[in-house]
Design a protein around this motif. Structure first.
Motif, PDB file in Angstrom:
ATOM      1  N   LEU A   1       0.836  -1.178   0.074  1.00 44.87           N
ATOM      2  CA  LEU A   1       0.015  -0.014  -0.182  1.00 44.87           C
ATOM      3  C   LEU A   1       1.090   1.185   0.054  1.00 44.87           C
ATOM      4  O   LEU A   1       1.900   1.248   0.758  1.00 44.87           O
ATOM      5  CB  LEU A   1      -0.799  -0.042   1.230  1.00 44.87           C
ATOM      6  CG  LEU A   1      -2.106  -0.923   1.504  1.00 44.87           C
ATOM      7  CD1 LEU A   1      -2.612  -0.911   2.728  1.00 44.87           C
ATOM      8  CD2 LEU A   1      -2.860  -1.019   0.251  1.00 44.87           C
ATOM      9  N   VAL A   2       0.629   2.099  -0.710  1.00 46.70           N
ATOM     10  CA  VAL A   2       1.455   3.503  -1.026  1.00 46.70           C
ATOM     11  C   VAL A   2       0.563   4.554  -0.553  1.00 46.70           C
ATOM     12  O   VAL A   2      -0.347   4.839  -1.159  1.00 46.70           O
ATOM     13  CB  VAL A   2       2.188   3.638  -2.392  1.00 46.70           C
ATOM     14  CG1 VAL A   2       2.929   4.866  -2.289  1.00 46.70           C
ATOM     15  CG2 VAL A   2       2.845   2.531  -2.610  1.00 46.70           C
ATOM     16  N   LEU A   3       0.548   5.310   0.339  1.00 47.70           N
ATOM     17  CA  LEU A   3      -0.231   6.596   0.956  1.00 47.70           C
ATOM     18  C   LEU A   3       0.945   7.705   0.615  1.00 47.70           C
ATOM     19  O   LEU A   3       1.997   7.707   0.922  1.00 47.70           O
ATOM     20  CB  LEU A   3      -0.461   6.391   2.421  1.00 47.70           C
ATOM     21  CG  LEU A   3      -1.414   5.283   2.857  1.00 47.70           C
ATOM     22  CD1 LEU A   3      -1.800   5.434   3.936  1.00 47.70           C
ATOM     23  CD2 LEU A   3      -2.650   4.984   1.806  1.00 47.70           C
ATOM     24  N   ALA A   4       0.175   8.859  -0.074  1.00 51.45           N
ATOM     25  CA  ALA A   4       0.816   9.855  -0.478  1.00 51.45           C
ATOM     26  C   ALA A   4       0.460  11.103   0.238  1.00 51.45           C
ATOM     27  O   ALA A   4      -1.042  11.206   0.159  1.00 51.45           O
ATOM     28  CB  ALA A   4       1.150  10.085  -1.897  1.00 51.45           C
ATOM     29  N   ALA A   5       1.109  11.844   0.819  1.00 53.61           N
ATOM     30  CA  ALA A   5       0.697  13.366   1.401  1.00 53.61           C
ATOM     31  C   ALA A   5       0.379  14.107  -0.121  1.00 53.61           C
ATOM     32  O   ALA A   5       1.016  13.966  -0.953  1.00 53.61           O
ATOM     33  CB  ALA A   5       1.616  13.835   2.108  1.00 53.61           C
ATOM     34  N   GLU A   6      -0.609  15.047   0.149  1.00 51.43           N
ATOM     35  CA  GLU A   6      -0.915  15.958  -1.152  1.00 51.43           C
ATOM     36  C   GLU A   6       0.211  16.568  -1.539  1.00 51.43           C
ATOM     37  O   GLU A   6       0.230  16.997  -2.688  1.00 51.43           O
ATOM     38  CB  GLU A   6      -2.070  17.011  -0.621  1.00 51.43           C
ATOM     39  CG  GLU A   6      -3.492  16.329  -0.295  1.00 51.43           C
ATOM     40  CD  GLU A   6      -4.365  17.139   0.567  1.00 51.43           C
ATOM     41  OE1 GLU A   6      -4.030  18.307   0.659  1.00 51.43           O
ATOM     42  OE2 GLU A   6      -5.595  16.966   0.239  1.00 51.43           O
ATOM     43  N   SER A   7       1.172  17.032  -0.778  1.00 54.19           N
ATOM     44  CA  SER A   7       2.493  17.912  -1.182  1.00 54.19           C
ATOM     45  C   SER A   7       3.390  16.812  -1.721  1.00 54.19           C
ATOM     46  O   SER A   7       4.342  17.477  -2.360  1.00 54.19           O
ATOM     47  CB  SER A   7       2.783  18.651  -0.076  1.00 54.19           C
ATOM     48  OG  SER A   7       3.340  17.641   0.917  1.00 54.19           O
ATOM     49  N   ALA A   8       3.197  15.418  -1.759  1.00 50.73           N
ATOM     50  CA  ALA A   8       4.225  14.854  -2.318  1.00 50.73           C
ATOM     51  C   ALA A   8       4.631  15.013  -3.821  1.00 50.73           C
ATOM     52  O   ALA A   8       3.644  15.035  -4.377  1.00 50.73           O
ATOM     53  CB  ALA A   8       4.026  13.317  -2.098  1.00 50.73           C
TER      54      ALA A   8
ATOM     55  N   ALA B   1      -1.424  16.606   6.865  1.00 51.26           N
ATOM     56  CA  ALA B   1      -1.245  16.536   8.487  1.00 51.26           C
ATOM     57  C   ALA B   1      -1.767  15.383   8.866  1.00 51.26           C
ATOM     58  O   ALA B   1      -1.861  14.854  10.142  1.00 51.26           O
ATOM     59  CB  ALA B   1      -2.115  17.711   8.919  1.00 51.26           C
ATOM     60  N   GLU B   2      -2.775  14.408   8.102  1.00 50.75           N
ATOM     61  CA  GLU B   2      -3.096  13.361   8.330  1.00 50.75           C
ATOM     62  C   GLU B   2      -2.347  11.993   8.023  1.00 50.75           C
ATOM     63  O   GLU B   2      -2.792  10.958   8.367  1.00 50.75           O
ATOM     64  CB  GLU B   2      -4.765  13.150   7.858  1.00 50.75           C
ATOM     65  CG  GLU B   2      -5.570  14.275   8.154  1.00 50.75           C
ATOM     66  CD  GLU B   2      -6.813  14.292   7.330  1.00 50.75           C
ATOM     67  OE1 GLU B   2      -7.138  13.198   6.883  1.00 50.75           O
ATOM     68  OE2 GLU B   2      -7.731  15.093   7.444  1.00 50.75           O
ATOM     69  N   LEU B   3      -1.292  12.320   7.305  1.00 47.51           N
ATOM     70  CA  LEU B   3      -0.530  11.236   6.650  1.00 47.51           C
ATOM     71  C   LEU B   3      -0.213  10.031   7.707  1.00 47.51           C
ATOM     72  O   LEU B   3      -0.243   8.859   7.607  1.00 47.51           O
ATOM     73  CB  LEU B   3       0.695  11.604   5.771  1.00 47.51           C
ATOM     74  CG  LEU B   3       1.398  10.393   5.185  1.00 47.51           C
ATOM     75  CD1 LEU B   3       0.611   9.575   3.989  1.00 47.51           C
ATOM     76  CD2 LEU B   3       2.412  11.149   4.514  1.00 47.51           C
ATOM     77  N   ALA B   4       0.720  10.737   8.695  1.00 46.70           N
ATOM     78  CA  ALA B   4       1.145   9.687   9.831  1.00 46.70           C
ATOM     79  C   ALA B   4      -0.009   8.940  10.611  1.00 46.70           C
ATOM     80  O   ALA B   4       0.219   7.821  10.577  1.00 46.70           O
ATOM     81  CB  ALA B   4       2.058  10.557  10.756  1.00 46.70           C
TER      82      ALA B   4
END
Length: 265
Positions: free
Chosen positions: A128-135, A193-196
């Motif tokens: 699974l790969v989750l990305a922050a909006e700024s990534a 702010a929610e990624l972690a």
């Protein structure tokens, strides 16, 4: 929730229940992959592969960068033997990549910022790969006169197709997180702010699942690249039979019949 933290020179490794959270920790060098980081990542990946108490692994970093790729300053310091040094660096990183790919525990990658070069390879290696909006994502190899490593030429065309892989690697096109999601490189984009929190929750959910089933899914998907159809469906039949005969298989059936949530070992 119980946890323990181990500090390496270039990584922070924290056990949270049955999730092993690995955080790249070279912020002054954009978490660039030097030989020390590659060695420590290989050690931690091997430990995750061999520890049955690790039910999911979370890989992330902090700050503006996820990983800026190979440490070009360290490469420059070995200008008298650049080929042997970079081969050692790549081989060491690849030991980590192989352990992550073949370990039973699912790998969740939380991409908090720019992922370039070997960082791009690491970023897309997760189950699974989750990305922050700024990534942001870029290959960046040819800009430095290099070619890809970290399994990029294996994973990328399988995720996005040959034509897009060629474009990304040869032109060093920069993809935003929403573009990466649209192209199938990341599972989901979440607010910075929610990624972690979201990534840890995703890893914890996987860790609470059936370990044998998760391991079987990883193994089956990996083997599908090298098998023909008949070989793959025979492997599927043997694997699902083994899962059905396991304690988790029995618990899954009993929970379904009783209309309750399963409680896997």
């Amino acid at each position: 929730m119980t946890s323990r933290t181990t500090q390496f020179e270039t990584l922070t490794v924290e056990r949270i229940e049955r999730v092993e959270r690995i955080t790249l920790n070279r912020p002054e060098d954009a978490h660039g992959v030097n030989l020390t980081l590659a060695r420590e990542l290989a050690v931690v990946a091997r430990e995750c592969d061999q520890d049955p108490e690790v039910r999911a692994v979370l890989l992330t970093a902090t700050g503006r960068f996820f990983c800026a790729g190979g440490d070009l300053k360290e490469m420059a310091a070995h200008a008298d033997r650049p080929g042997p040094f970079v081969k050692e660096l790549a081989d060491t990183l690849h030991r980590a990549s192989s352990s992550f790919a073949r370990m039973a525990a699912p790998l969740v990658v939380a991409v908090n910022g720019v992922a370039a070069g070997a960082g791009f390879s690491l970023a897309i290696s997760g189950d699974l790969v989750l990305a922050a909006e700024s990534a942001k994502f870029t290959a960046a190899y040819t800009r430095a006169g290099l070619s890809p490593d970290g399994g990029l030429t294996y994973a990328l065309p399988r995720l996005v197709g040959l034509r897009r892989a060629q474009e990304l690697i040869l032109t060093n096109r920069l993809l935003t997180a929403p573009e990466a999601e649209a192209w199938g490189l990341v599972t989901r984009v979440v607010p910075d702010a929610e990624l972690a929190e979201v990534a840890l929750a995703a890893a914890s959910d996987l860790a609470a699942g059936a370990a044998g089933s998760n391991a079987a899914v990883k193994s089956l998907l990996l083997s599908s690249y090298g098998n023909d159809f008949e070989a793959q469906i025979e492997l599927e039949a043997r694997t699902i039979a083994a899962c059905a005969a396991s304690p988790d298989g029995a618990e899954g059936r009993e929970a379904f019949i009783a209309k309750r949530a399963p409680k896997f070992a």
